[in-house]
Design an enzyme around this catalytic site. Structure first.
Site, PDB file in Angstrom:
ATOM      1  N   ASP A  29      55.435  43.525  40.923  1.00  0.00           N
ATOM      2  CA  ASP A  29      54.334  43.303  39.984  1.00  0.00           C
ATOM      3  C   ASP A  29      54.870  43.112  38.570  1.00  0.00           C
ATOM      4  OD1 ASP A  29      52.333  43.415  41.938  1.00  0.00           O
ATOM      5  OD2 ASP A  29      52.320  45.600  41.888  1.00  0.00           O
ATOM      6  N   LYS A  51      57.034  41.836  47.930  1.00  0.00           N
ATOM      7  CA  LYS A  51      55.700  41.218  47.780  1.00  0.00           C
ATOM      8  C   LYS A  51      55.581  40.474  46.455  1.00  0.00           C
ATOM      9  CE  LYS A  51      51.633  43.577  46.949  1.00  0.00           C
ATOM     10  NZ  LYS A  51      50.726  42.840  46.038  1.00  0.00           N
ATOM     11  N   ASP A  78      51.252  37.369  48.583  1.00  0.00           N
ATOM     12  CA  ASP A  78      49.926  38.010  48.574  1.00  0.00           C
ATOM     13  C   ASP A  78      48.973  37.194  47.711  1.00  0.00           C
ATOM     14  OD1 ASP A  78      47.883  39.839  48.899  1.00  0.00           O
ATOM     15  OD2 ASP A  78      48.729  41.316  47.508  1.00  0.00           O
ATOM     16  N   LEU A  79      48.505  36.075  48.266  1.00  0.00           N
ATOM     17  CA  LEU A  79      47.639  35.181  47.486  1.00  0.00           C
ATOM     18  C   LEU A  79      46.164  35.336  47.842  1.00  0.00           C
ATOM     19  CD1 LEU A  79      49.741  31.864  47.405  1.00  0.00           C
ATOM     20  CD2 LEU A  79      49.704  33.758  45.775  1.00  0.00           C
ATOM     21  N   LYS A  80      45.853  36.087  48.859  1.00  0.00           N
ATOM     22  CA  LYS A  80      44.455  36.347  49.263  1.00  0.00           C
ATOM     23  C   LYS A  80      43.628  35.062  49.238  1.00  0.00           C
ATOM     24  CE  LYS A  80      44.456  41.199  47.835  1.00  0.00           C
ATOM     25  NZ  LYS A  80      45.753  41.312  47.140  1.00  0.00           N
ATOM     26  N   HIS A  82      41.029  32.170  50.000  1.00  0.00           N
ATOM     27  CA  HIS A  82      39.617  32.153  50.409  1.00  0.00           C
ATOM     28  C   HIS A  82      39.026  30.834  49.923  1.00  0.00           C
ATOM     29  CE1 HIS A  82      35.597  34.625  50.623  1.00  0.00           C
ATOM     30  NE2 HIS A  82      35.516  33.444  51.220  1.00  0.00           N
ATOM     31  N   ASP A  83      38.875  29.874  50.839  1.00  0.00           N
ATOM     32  CA  ASP A  83      38.350  28.559  50.443  1.00  0.00           C
ATOM     33  C   ASP A  83      37.856  27.882  51.707  1.00  0.00           C
ATOM     34  OD1 ASP A  83      37.945  26.058  49.066  1.00  0.00           O
ATOM     35  OD2 ASP A  83      39.519  26.617  47.645  1.00  0.00           O
ATOM     36  N   ILE A  84      37.528  26.603  51.653  1.00  0.00           N
ATOM     37  CA  ILE A  84      37.077  25.938  52.875  1.00  0.00           C
ATOM     38  C   ILE A  84      38.260  25.824  53.842  1.00  0.00           C
ATOM     39  CG2 ILE A  84      35.193  24.703  51.729  1.00  0.00           C
ATOM     40  CD1 ILE A  84      36.982  22.190  51.807  1.00  0.00           C
ATOM     41  N   PRO A  85      37.965  25.741  55.149  1.00  0.00           N
ATOM     42  CA  PRO A  85      39.054  25.760  56.135  1.00  0.00           C
ATOM     43  C   PRO A  85      40.142  24.720  55.871  1.00  0.00           C
ATOM     44  CG  PRO A  85      36.942  26.026  57.239  1.00  0.00           C
ATOM     45  CD  PRO A  85      36.631  25.753  55.795  1.00  0.00           C
ATOM     46  N   THR A  87      41.184  23.342  53.077  1.00  0.00           N
ATOM     47  CA  THR A  87      42.030  23.689  51.930  1.00  0.00           C
ATOM     48  C   THR A  87      42.948  24.859  52.260  1.00  0.00           C
ATOM     49  OG1 THR A  87      40.306  22.918  50.461  1.00  0.00           O
ATOM     50  CG2 THR A  87      41.943  24.386  49.492  1.00  0.00           C
ATOM     51  N   THR A 134      39.675  47.088  48.281  1.00  0.00           N
ATOM     52  CA  THR A 134      39.436  48.518  48.055  1.00  0.00           C
ATOM     53  C   THR A 134      38.774  48.769  46.704  1.00  0.00           C
ATOM     54  OG1 THR A 134      41.691  48.695  47.320  1.00  0.00           O
ATOM     55  CG2 THR A 134      41.239  49.424  49.558  1.00  0.00           C
ATOM     56  N   GLN A 204      45.929  54.571  40.886  1.00  0.00           N
ATOM     57  CA  GLN A 204      45.427  54.571  42.268  1.00  0.00           C
ATOM     58  C   GLN A 204      44.529  55.789  42.467  1.00  0.00           C
ATOM     59  OE1 GLN A 204      45.773  52.201  44.336  1.00  0.00           O
ATOM     60  NE2 GLN A 204      47.761  51.204  44.160  1.00  0.00           N
ATOM     61  N   GLY A 224      54.772  50.009  44.942  1.00  0.00           N
ATOM     62  CA  GLY A 224      55.205  49.361  43.709  1.00  0.00           C
ATOM     63  C   GLY A 224      55.913  50.345  42.815  1.00  0.00           C
ATOM     64  N   ARG A 225      55.170  50.874  41.845  1.00  0.00           N
ATOM     65  CA  ARG A 225      55.766  51.679  40.777  1.00  0.00           C
ATOM     66  C   ARG A 225      56.616  52.866  41.199  1.00  0.00           C
ATOM     67  NH1 ARG A 225      50.061  51.550  37.902  1.00  0.00           N
ATOM     68  NH2 ARG A 225      49.595  51.369  40.126  1.00  0.00           N
TER      69      ARG A 225
HETATM   70  O1  C5P Z   1      52.492  50.297  41.878  1.00  0.00           O
HETATM   71  P1  C5P Z   1      51.645  50.480  43.108  1.00  0.00           P
HETATM   72  O2  C5P Z   1      52.369  51.175  44.239  1.00  0.00           O
HETATM   73  O3  C5P Z   1      50.320  51.090  42.805  1.00  0.00           O
HETATM   74  O4  C5P Z   1      51.376  48.974  43.615  1.00  0.00           O
HETATM   75  C1  C5P Z   1      50.626  48.716  44.745  1.00  0.00           C
HETATM   76  C2  C5P Z   1      50.580  47.260  45.059  1.00  0.00           C
HETATM   77  O5  C5P Z   1      49.630  47.073  46.101  1.00  0.00           O
HETATM   78  C3  C5P Z   1      50.135  46.363  43.917  1.00  0.00           C
HETATM   79  O6  C5P Z   1      50.772  45.092  44.087  1.00  0.00           O
HETATM   80  C4  C5P Z   1      48.654  46.241  44.126  1.00  0.00           C
HETATM   81  O7  C5P Z   1      48.123  45.066  43.626  1.00  0.00           O
HETATM   82  C5  C5P Z   1      48.568  46.232  45.648  1.00  0.00           C
HETATM   83  N1  C5P Z   1      47.281  46.665  46.134  1.00  0.00           N
HETATM   84  C6  C5P Z   1      46.747  47.922  45.895  1.00  0.00           C
HETATM   85  N2  C5P Z   1      45.527  48.261  46.369  1.00  0.00           N
HETATM   86  C7  C5P Z   1      44.828  47.382  47.076  1.00  0.00           C
HETATM   87  C8  C5P Z   1      45.340  46.116  47.332  1.00  0.00           C
HETATM   88  C9  C5P Z   1      46.582  45.788  46.838  1.00  0.00           C
HETATM   89  O8  C5P Z   1      47.373  48.741  45.256  1.00  0.00           O
HETATM   90  N3  C5P Z   1      43.690  47.741  47.546  1.00  0.00           N
END
Ligand code: C5P
Length: 251
Positions: A29, A51, A78-80, A82-85, A87, A134, A204, A224-225
Site C-alpha cells: 500500500d 498485493k 486487487d482491482l475489484k 465491476h463492469d459489463i461482462p 469489459t 467490509t 482496522q 500490510g502494516r
Molecule cells: O495494513 P493492513 O494490514 O491493514 O492492510 C490490509 C490490506 O488489506 C490493505 O491493502 C487493505 O486495503 C486491504 N483490505 C482490508 N479490508 C478489507 C479489504 C481489503 O484491509 N475489507
C-alpha cells in the site's frame, strides 16, 4: 460449473503441502514503484505473494506488475473489477497476460460478469470474488436495495462466485467459519484485517490474528502494516508464518 484451479497454480487452497509462506500476502500500500520495489527487496522470499491495489496500480500502471512478475514474484492484483461482462472479460485477459497470480472482481457484478471473467482467465489466474465490502453495514445494504444481513449476502455472493467459476473469495475474518462450511476445503478464502497477537490495530475495526484466521478456514491472509511498517519486516513475516503454522497443526 465447478470451481477450477488454474493450471499455473500448483496447489488447491486446502493442500497441507502448501507452505504457509505461500499463503501470506503482503499488501504493497504505497504510491510509487520505487517504494514498492524497496519493500519487496527487503521482504523477499519471506512472503509468497505481493498485493498491488488500486492506489499503486493507478499511480504506476502495469509496468510495475510486469517487473514484479518477471522478478519471480507472485502478484495479487486487487482491482475489484465491476463492469459489463465484455469489459471485465477483456480486463481479465489483460491481467492474465501480465502474469498475475490472483485478481479480484466484485461478486455483485452478477453471474454473467463472473462467467465472462472466468472464461477470459482461461485457468491462468486465480479469480477471487469480493462478496460484500467490509466497509458496508447491513444498513448500507438496505439503502442500495438489498434486504438481507451482511452475513447472508456474503454467503449468497460466495455461492454465486463458486458456481460461476471463480477460484476463491475475499472475506472478512468475521464470516470465515460459515463460508468455509459452505464452500468446502478446496476453495480459496483470502482474508485481510489480520493483526498478530498484541499488535497495533491501526484503522482496522474487526481484526483476527493469523492463527485465528487459519483455524477458522482462511486459505490466505493479507497483511500490510504489521509487516511493511515493522523495523524488521522479515522477522515480522516469519513470526506471522509461525502463528499460521501453529494454527494449521491445531486445525
Ligand atoms: O495494513 P493492513 O494490514 O491493514 O492492510 C490490509 C490490506 O488489506 C490493505 O491493502 C487493505 O486495503 C486491504 N483490505 C482490508 N479490508 C478489507 C479489504 C481489503 O484491509 N475489507
Amino acid at each position: 460449473m465447478a470451481a477450477r484451479t488454474p493450471e499455473s497454480v500448483a496447489s488447491p487452497a486446502s493442500s497441507t503441502l502448501m507452505e504457509m509462506r505461500d499463503r501470506l500476502i503482503v499488501a504493497l500500500d504505497v504510491s510509487t514503484a520505487a517504494e514498492a520495489q524497496q519493500l519487496v527487496q527487503r521482504i523477499g522470499d519471506a512472503a509468497g505473494i505481493y498485493k498491488v491495489g488500486l492506489q499503486l496500480f493507478t499511480a504506476e500502471g502495469p509496468q510495475l506488475v510486469r517487473n514484479l512478475v518477471s522478478s519471480g514474484r507472485k502478484v495479487f492484483l486487487d482491482l475489484k473489477l465491476h463492469d459489463i461482462p465484455n469489459t471485465v472479460g477483456h480486463a481479465v485477459k489483460a491481467a492474465a497476460e501480465l502474469g498475475v497470480y490472483m485478481l479480484t472482481v466484485h461478486a455483485s457484478g452478477g453471474a454473467a460478469m463472473l462467467g465472462a471473467a472466468a472464461e477470459a482467465s482461461a485457468n491462468r489466474i486465480n479469480l477471487l470474488a469480493v462478496t460484500v465490502l467490509t466497509s458496508l453495514s447491513t444498513d448500507d445494504l438496505h439503502q442500495v436495495g438489498i434486504p438481507d444481513q451482511v452475513a447472508d449476502q456474503a454467503l449468497r455472493m460466495a455461492a454465486l462466485a463458486r458456481s460461476a467459476g471463480c477460484q476463491g473469495i475475499v472475506s472478512s475474518p468475521r464470516e470465515l467459519v460459515p463460508l468455509r462450511n459452505l464452500l468446502g476445503e478446496d476453495f480459496m478464502i483470502v482474508t485481510p484485517g489480520i493483526r498478530p497477537a498484541g499488535a497495533e490495530t491501526h484503522d482496522q475495526q474487526r481484526t483476527a490474528t493469523p492463527a485465528q484466521a487459519i483455524s477458522n478456514g482462511a486459505s490466505h491472509i493479507v497483511v500490510g502494516r504489521p509487516i511493511t511498517h515493522a523495523s524488521d519486516p522479515v522477522r515480522a513475516a516469519q513470526g506471522i508464518i509461525r502463528e499460521m503454522e501453529q494454527a494449521r497443526i491445531n486445525r
